[in-house]
Design a protein around this motif. Structure first.
Motif, mmCIF file in Angstrom:
data_model
loop_
_atom_site.group_PDB
_atom_site.id
_atom_site.type_symbol
_atom_site.label_atom_id
_atom_site.label_comp_id
_atom_site.label_asym_id
_atom_site.label_seq_id
_atom_site.Cartn_x
_atom_site.Cartn_y
_atom_site.Cartn_z
ATOM 1 N N ASN A 1 0.844 -1.196 0.000
ATOM 2 C CA ASN A 1 0.000 0.000 0.000
ATOM 3 C C ASN A 1 0.878 1.245 0.000
ATOM 4 O O ASN A 1 1.846 1.334 0.761
ATOM 5 C CB ASN A 1 -0.904 -0.002 1.239
ATOM 6 N N HIS A 2 0.550 2.205 -0.858
ATOM 7 C CA HIS A 2 1.346 3.424 -0.964
ATOM 8 C C HIS A 2 0.520 4.627 -0.519
ATOM 9 O O HIS A 2 -0.287 5.168 -1.282
ATOM 10 C CB HIS A 2 1.834 3.613 -2.408
ATOM 11 N N PHE A 3 0.703 5.017 0.772
ATOM 12 C CA PHE A 3 0.019 6.178 1.356
ATOM 13 C C PHE A 3 -1.501 6.084 1.256
ATOM 14 O O PHE A 3 -2.191 7.099 1.338
ATOM 15 C CB PHE A 3 0.494 7.473 0.687
ATOM 16 N N GLY A 4 -2.029 4.881 1.035
ATOM 17 C CA GLY A 4 -3.470 4.708 0.910
ATOM 18 C C GLY A 4 -4.025 5.047 -0.450
ATOM 19 O O GLY A 4 -5.219 4.857 -0.701
ATOM 20 N N PHE A 5 -3.161 5.552 -1.347
ATOM 21 C CA PHE A 5 -3.634 5.979 -2.662
ATOM 22 C C PHE A 5 -3.620 4.860 -3.703
ATOM 23 O O PHE A 5 -4.455 4.833 -4.602
ATOM 24 C CB PHE A 5 -2.778 7.138 -3.186
ATOM 25 N N SER A 6 -2.642 3.971 -3.619
ATOM 26 C CA SER A 6 -2.488 2.952 -4.666
ATOM 27 C C SER A 6 -1.863 1.689 -4.086
ATOM 28 O O SER A 6 -1.404 1.668 -2.936
ATOM 29 C CB SER A 6 -1.606 3.483 -5.809
ATOM 30 N N THR A 7 -1.857 0.658 -4.900
ATOM 31 C CA THR A 7 -1.249 -0.621 -4.521
ATOM 32 C C THR A 7 -0.241 -1.005 -5.593
ATOM 33 O O THR A 7 -0.553 -1.762 -6.522
ATOM 34 C CB THR A 7 -2.324 -1.722 -4.388
ATOM 35 N N PRO A 8 0.974 -0.487 -5.513
ATOM 36 C CA PRO A 8 1.993 -0.813 -6.514
ATOM 37 C C PRO A 8 2.397 -2.288 -6.439
ATOM 38 O O PRO A 8 2.157 -2.972 -5.437
ATOM 39 C CB PRO A 8 3.169 0.090 -6.136
ATOM 40 N N SER A 9 3.042 -2.743 -7.500
ATOM 41 C CA SER A 9 3.530 -4.118 -7.521
ATOM 42 C C SER A 9 4.928 -4.161 -8.115
ATOM 43 O O SER A 9 5.351 -3.264 -8.836
ATOM 44 C CB SER A 9 2.594 -5.023 -8.330
ATOM 45 N N ALA A 10 5.639 -5.218 -7.800
ATOM 46 C CA ALA A 10 6.967 -5.473 -8.353
ATOM 47 C C ALA A 10 7.143 -6.973 -8.442
ATOM 48 O O ALA A 10 6.327 -7.743 -7.902
ATOM 49 C CB ALA A 10 8.047 -4.844 -7.474
ATOM 50 N N ASN A 11 8.170 -7.402 -9.143
ATOM 51 C CA ASN A 11 8.357 -8.845 -9.257
ATOM 52 C C ASN A 11 9.840 -9.202 -9.256
ATOM 53 O O ASN A 11 10.716 -8.374 -9.526
ATOM 54 C CB ASN A 11 7.700 -9.393 -10.522
ATOM 55 N N PHE A 12 10.084 -10.457 -8.908
ATOM 56 C CA PHE A 12 11.408 -11.056 -9.014
ATOM 57 C C PHE A 12 11.359 -12.129 -10.097
ATOM 58 O O PHE A 12 10.340 -12.801 -10.296
ATOM 59 C CB PHE A 12 11.832 -11.717 -7.699
#
Length: 202
Positions: A40-51
């Motif tokens: 969660n990013h400051f309640g504004f969004s839900t970023p994603s990343a991967n390995f």
């Protein structure tokens, strides 16, 4: 030897073979394996990343799932957020400190078979030399001969979640969420003579 004796003998032989059978070792295919995590990013969004480029072995005992195991290594160098500056920051000391701790590892300690091809896999997750137990909720997608490689292949999806601060990766909590949710998909195959030969050339 009559038919009854022959049948009994074959049955006993199959039981003996079955009783000494060992778990089958499937080698993870990094080209069909990904670990995607969100926060969660400051309640504004839900970023994603991967390995990616994930290495490891899945030992599978179909008769006794409790004898199965998972051993995985994830190189931090494969991190991808699709934002170059963020990738670079996450690898620094206030997050993963990848120069000092280049890999994340997971080693199972317990495998439980549930209903409908579902499994609960408990294991030790190590990040930045901190080891904590986590639980993967896994689903067996398929176990068969792969139509292309002709190798015995197995495929799983799995999910888990944990607090990153528990592993010393707590920068900017709570504004940037502490809880990390992980989605995993993987294919793994029993090495064939051909794949072993290819690996030896590298």
């Amino acid at each position: 030897m009559n038919l009854k004796t022959l049948t009994l003998g074959l049955t006993l032989a199959s039981v003996a073979t079955f009783s000494v059978a060992k778990p089958v070792a499937y080698q993870i295919d990094p080209t069909h394996t990904a670990t995607v995590f969100t926060w969660n990013h400051f309640g504004f969004s839900t970023p994603s990343a991967n390995f990616s480029d994930i290495q490891g072995t899945i030992n599978v005992d179909n008769a006794k799932p409790a004898n199965s195991s998972v051993n995985v290594t994830i190189p931090l160098s494969s991190l991808n957020t699709n934002v170059k500056v963020l990738d670079e920051h996450l690898l620094k000391a206030d997050f993963f400190d990848a120069e000092k701790y280049p890999n994340i590892t997971f080693k199972s300690t317990k495998v439980q078979a549930l209903a409908q091809n579902k499994y609960k896999i408990t294991g030790d997750l190590t990040i930045k030399n901190v080891t904590k137990p986590v639980v993967l909720d896994a689903v067996l997608n398929k176990q068969a001969v792969h139509p292309m490689s002709k190798a015995q292949t197995i495929g799983f999806n799995a999910t888990t979640s944990f607090d990153r601060s528990a592993f010393g990766v707590g920068a900017y909590v709570p504004n940037v969420g502490d809880k990390i949710t992980v989605n995993i998909t993987t294919e793994a195959s029993v090495p064939t003579a051909e794949t072993t030969k290819d690996a030896a050339k590298k």
